[in-house]
Design a protein around this motif. Structure first.
Motif, PDB file in Angstrom:
ATOM      1  N   ALA A   1       0.885  -1.291   0.012  1.00 28.55           N
ATOM      2  CA  ALA A   1      -0.056  -0.086   0.127  1.00 28.55           C
ATOM      3  C   ALA A   1       0.926   1.244   0.136  1.00 28.55           C
ATOM      4  O   ALA A   1       1.558   1.538   1.066  1.00 28.55           O
ATOM      5  N   PRO A   2       0.818   2.081  -1.063  1.00 29.69           N
ATOM      6  CA  PRO A   2       1.619   3.367  -0.949  1.00 29.69           C
ATOM      7  C   PRO A   2       1.416   4.318   0.355  1.00 29.69           C
ATOM      8  O   PRO A   2       2.495   4.647   0.469  1.00 29.69           O
ATOM      9  N   SER A   3       0.276   4.323   0.815  1.00 30.02           N
ATOM     10  CA  SER A   3       0.064   5.153   1.798  1.00 30.02           C
ATOM     11  C   SER A   3       0.816   4.631   3.423  1.00 30.02           C
ATOM     12  O   SER A   3       0.920   5.259   4.231  1.00 30.02           O
ATOM     13  N   LEU A   4       1.110   3.308   3.207  1.00 26.55           N
ATOM     14  CA  LEU A   4       1.608   2.635   4.519  1.00 26.55           C
ATOM     15  C   LEU A   4       3.056   1.893   4.254  1.00 26.55           C
ATOM     16  O   LEU A   4       3.473   1.809   5.533  1.00 26.55           O
ATOM     17  N   CYS A   5       3.522   1.873   3.012  1.00 29.08           N
ATOM     18  CA  CYS A   5       4.672   1.167   2.896  1.00 29.08           C
ATOM     19  C   CYS A   5       5.937   1.739   3.755  1.00 29.08           C
ATOM     20  O   CYS A   5       6.908   0.712   3.822  1.00 29.08           O
ATOM     21  N   LYS A   6       5.857   2.747   4.237  1.00 28.88           N
ATOM     22  CA  LYS A   6       6.903   3.365   4.733  1.00 28.88           C
ATOM     23  C   LYS A   6       6.821   2.943   6.355  1.00 28.88           C
ATOM     24  O   LYS A   6       7.734   3.250   7.148  1.00 28.88           O
ATOM     25  N   ILE A   7       5.902   2.415   6.945  1.00 32.36           N
ATOM     26  CA  ILE A   7       5.643   2.461   8.285  1.00 32.36           C
ATOM     27  C   ILE A   7       6.549   1.256   8.789  1.00 32.36           C
ATOM     28  O   ILE A   7       6.568   0.202   8.171  1.00 32.36           O
ATOM     29  N   PRO A   8       7.470   1.415   9.656  1.00 32.07           N
ATOM     30  CA  PRO A   8       8.433   0.478  10.205  1.00 32.07           C
ATOM     31  C   PRO A   8       7.383  -0.781  10.921  1.00 32.07           C
ATOM     32  O   PRO A   8       6.406  -0.513  11.497  1.00 32.07           O
ATOM     33  N   MET A   9       7.664  -2.042  10.619  1.00 30.36           N
ATOM     34  CA  MET A   9       6.829  -3.211  11.208  1.00 30.36           C
ATOM     35  C   MET A   9       7.949  -4.246  11.878  1.00 30.36           C
ATOM     36  O   MET A   9       8.759  -4.719  11.290  1.00 30.36           O
TER      37      MET A   9
END
Lengths: 171, 132
Positions: B76-84
């Motif tokens: 998801a472009p809007s979520l892909c940068k969130i560290p997991m």
């Protein structure tokens, strides 16, 4: 050249032998999981017991020093015991997953036994030995497929070597 | 309000005890803004509805599991940068490799300590160049 009776006998022996091996191997896996569960539970109980006795001791000491100023060392020891208790609590999740795997394996075994029961009825209803032989070989194939499916679903994963930090050096 | 307490964490685990443990450990580390989700599907719904800075997720969950959630987040472009950070009982090497390939920022095996959680989060945030 083999007679029809010989072929039926051969197929029956192969099928029964495979059934026995399959059930035996899955039961061994189930026993192994239960053993691992017992070890983890034991570890959890030991950790919790140690932690809570530690908390009890610290509280007694704090009570005796109630009129003294804030005791940082005592507070640190209390925190350490609480952290150990938190680690112990996580074993609840691990053991729950192992027990679910044991249940899933037993369900898989029951599914195989249902196939056997169905095939037994099919065999007893046949007049031709050739049909019985084919039916038995199909049962053998079905059981093998079910066993492979069960093994793939329940591949081993819960094998922690270190029951402490949870650190995995990969990233 | 400190920088740590401003960070918004999403903790995903089907086991309520584990969610409570992780929430309390995060609080102890100074991360007080924590939201919980009980599986991948409800996590994804919350991620699309609210804004989060960090995801801590279990692997084995009913419905959408942790790996599927990780893949969905990374796609998801809007979520892909969130560290997991994956926090899981899956200690097999192939599981860890699968998580790494799918884009996990870190991996912790249960049971874990507050120190390990702190160290992993700090390392991930350092890599992300986020100020602590």
């Amino acid at each position: 050249m083999k007679t029809m009776d010989d072929r039926i006998e051969s197929a029956t022996v192969v099928l029964l032998s495979k059934l026995s091996d399959i059930i035996d191997s899955h039961l061994l896996e189930a026993v192994d999981d239960v053993c691992q569960t017992r070890l983890i539970l034991n570890e959890a109980i030991i950790k919790l017991e140690r932690s809570f006795y530690g908390i009890q001791d610290e509280l007694a000491k704090q009570h005796r020093l109630a009129e003294a100023t804030v005791n940082d060392a005592g507070q640190d020891r209390l925190t350490a015991h609480l952290h150990q208790a938190i680690i112990g609590l996580q074993f609840h999740d691990l053991t729950d997953q192992l027990l679910q795997r044991v249940n899933a394996r037993f369900d898989g075994l029951r599914e195989m036994l249902v196939v056997m029961d169905y095939k037994k009825t099919m065999v007893s209803g046949h007049d031709q030995a050739e049909d019985i032989s084919i039916s038995l070989r199909k049962a053998d194939e079905t059981l093998t497929a079910l066993s492979v499916k069960l093994q793939l679903t329940l591949s081993k994963s819960l094998r922690q070597e270190h029951m402490g930090s949870g650190d995995v050096e990969l990233f | 309000m400190s920088e740590l307490s401003k960070m918004r964490f999403l903790v995903v685990d089907d086991f309520s005890t584990m969610r409570r443990i992780i929430r309390n450990l995060l609080k102890e580390l100074g991360y007080t803004n924590v939201t919980e989700a009980e599986d991948g599907n409800s996590a994804l719904t919350q991620l699309n509805r609210d804004s989060f800075d960090f995801i801590v997720s279990d692997w084995n969950m009913p419905g959408m599991d942790g790996l599927q959630l990780l893949q969905a987040v990374r796609e998801a472009p809007s979520l892909c940068k969130i560290p997991m950070l994956m926090v899981t009982a899956e200690a097999k090497k192939e599981n860890i490799v699968a998580a790494a390939k799918a884009g996990a920022s870190g991996y912790i095996v249960k049971p874990f300590t507050a120190a390990t959680l702190d160290e992993k989060i700090s390392k991930i945030l350092e890599k992300q160049n986020k100020p602590l």
